[in-house]
Design an enzyme around this catalytic site. Structure first.
Site, PDB file in Angstrom:
ATOM      1  N   HIS A 293       0.840  -1.197   0.000  1.00 20.54           N
ATOM      2  CA  HIS A 293       0.000   0.000   0.000  1.00 20.54           C
ATOM      3  C   HIS A 293       0.874   1.246   0.000  1.00 20.54           C
ATOM      4  CE1 HIS A 293      -3.109  -2.842   1.025  1.00 20.54           C
ATOM      5  NE2 HIS A 293      -2.466  -3.178   2.124  1.00 20.54           N
TER       6      HIS A 293
ATOM      7  N   ARG B  28      -1.480  -4.504  -6.249  1.00 20.53           N
ATOM      8  CA  ARG B  28      -1.272  -5.951  -6.365  1.00 20.53           C
ATOM      9  C   ARG B  28      -0.019  -6.228  -7.174  1.00 20.53           C
ATOM     10  NH1 ARG B  28      -6.362  -6.943  -8.538  1.00 20.53           N
ATOM     11  NH2 ARG B  28      -7.567  -6.589  -6.659  1.00 20.53           N
TER      12      ARG B  28
ATOM     13  N   HIS C  83       3.402  -7.744   1.376  1.00 18.39           N
ATOM     14  CA  HIS C  83       2.764  -8.654   2.322  1.00 18.39           C
ATOM     15  C   HIS C  83       1.612  -9.417   1.662  1.00 18.39           C
ATOM     16  CE1 HIS C  83       0.322  -4.945   2.524  1.00 18.39           C
ATOM     17  NE2 HIS C  83      -0.699  -5.768   2.726  1.00 18.39           N
TER      18      HIS C  83
ATOM     19  N   GLU D  15      -1.120  -0.457   8.414  1.00 19.25           N
ATOM     20  CA  GLU D  15      -2.077  -1.327   9.100  1.00 19.25           C
ATOM     21  C   GLU D  15      -1.373  -2.244  10.095  1.00 19.25           C
ATOM     22  OE1 GLU D  15      -3.789  -3.033   5.601  1.00 19.25           O
ATOM     23  OE2 GLU D  15      -2.287  -4.610   5.432  1.00 19.25           O
TER      24      GLU D  15
END
Length: 327
Positions: A106, A201, A181, A123
């Site tokens: 991200h 992605r 990740h 996150e």
């Protein structure tokens, strides 16, 4: 006419079907679903088009977004309102990976603002349940630079340089923006993140969707946003004692603690100047707003939002574990 007083809020979960989703959100966390591929339960969301709706009390049927416009600092705190305005800054989820998620990353705040007019996405994950030998991907298993990374992307061998971590219940990971990740099959986790739905992605295991198409990859964007730092340890080490608070993550975007209670515990929010989110990751509890006599029940798989104007709560339980998050 005076506004009704804010109280501890529960929301209707927003369930998301995913190509990799399963049935654990229904079978373990008791989400109301009739399909077999629910991948995410958005517990608290202010993402446009996916505004959380209050499910109990006087504000039933109102959205989080409407409440924030109406109550401002009372709901989120002075500093948060100054910083984020009428945008709730966190997105709170449970995720069930029946199959491996795509390898992804991200963007941080700067790239996200510039390209998507959005916050970035940092996150954290807390494992709620994991099948035997389940793992996640986080970071690289060796020193990787741009040239080596590009070579493996071109050859579709990116999985050879990824770091795999076997996981069990209670394991916790910090996934900062730019870190490569993927959640592995058999993992059910709680995710706390900035309010952003931007994912780049990189690799999707060469699988096709229900229409026979490959999902879109975002190689150029990912290359710009990727962080090649090679950390030795991504897993967060913490000690967790009964009726105590253990810090898991402290970053500019959120602070998350783990709270275990096996009797009664009073928690003060006096110094926070922030809303506080509680996610139940084990057991159940009765929570009381210190200013009223009203009880609210929370059990495994449920999430509550305590407005900033409520300065303390009491928790009564024989067996509860809660993730506590604020900014």
């Amino acid at each position: 006419m005076t506004n009704p007083s804010l109280y501890i809020l529960k929301f209707k979960p927003i369930l998301k079907e995913k190509i990799w989703g399963g049935t654990k959100l229904k079978n373990i966390l008791n989400k109301d679903s009739n399909t077999s591929c629910i991948g995410e339960s958005w517990e608290i969301s202010d993402v446009e088009g996916d505004y959380s709706v209050i499910s109990e009390g006087e504000f039933t049927g109102k959205t989080l977004h409407e409440l924030l416009i109406e109550y401002k600092e009372q709901l989120v705190g002075d500093k948060n309102f100054e910083r984020f305005g009428t945008k709730f800054p966190l997105l709170i989820k449970f995720i069930d990976a029946k199959e491996d998620l795509s390898v992804q990353l991200h963007p941080g705040d700067e790239i996200a603002k510039q390209k998507h007019d959005s916050l970035g996405k940092t996150e954290m994950w807390h494992i709620v349940q994991a099948d035997k030998d389940a793992n996640i991907i986080i970071g690289f298993n060796q020193v990787v630079d741009k040239a080596l990374y590009q070579k493996h992307v071109d050859q579709k061998s990116i999985k050879d340089i990824l770091n795999y971590e076997q996981v069990t219940k209670g394991d916790t990971f910090f996934v900062y923006s730019g870190l490569i990740h993927a959640i592995g099959r058999g993992v059910l986790l709680a995710e706390i993140q900035q309010t952003s739905d931007i994912t780049y992605r990189v690799y999707d295991w060469d699988r096709k969707d229900s229409d026979g198409n490959y999902r879109e990859l975002h190689q150029e964007d990912a290359l710009e946003a990727i962080d090649f730092k090679n950390e030795e340890e991504y897993r967060i080490e913490y000690k967790s004692g009964n009726n105590g608070i253990s810090n898991l993550v402290q970053c500019p975007h959120f602070i998350t603690n783990l709270i275990k209670v096996d009797q009664n515990m009073v928690i003060s929010h006096e110094k926070f100047d922030s809303f506080v989110v509680y996610m139940c990751v084990e057991g159940e509890a009765v929570i009381k707003n210190g200013n009223t006599s009203t009880d609210i029940n929370i059990k495994l798989g449920e999430t509550i939002l305590v407005p900033a104007c409520i300065k303390n709560i009491s928790i009564r339980s024989k067996n509860v574990k809660l993730l506590q998050t604020y900014i």
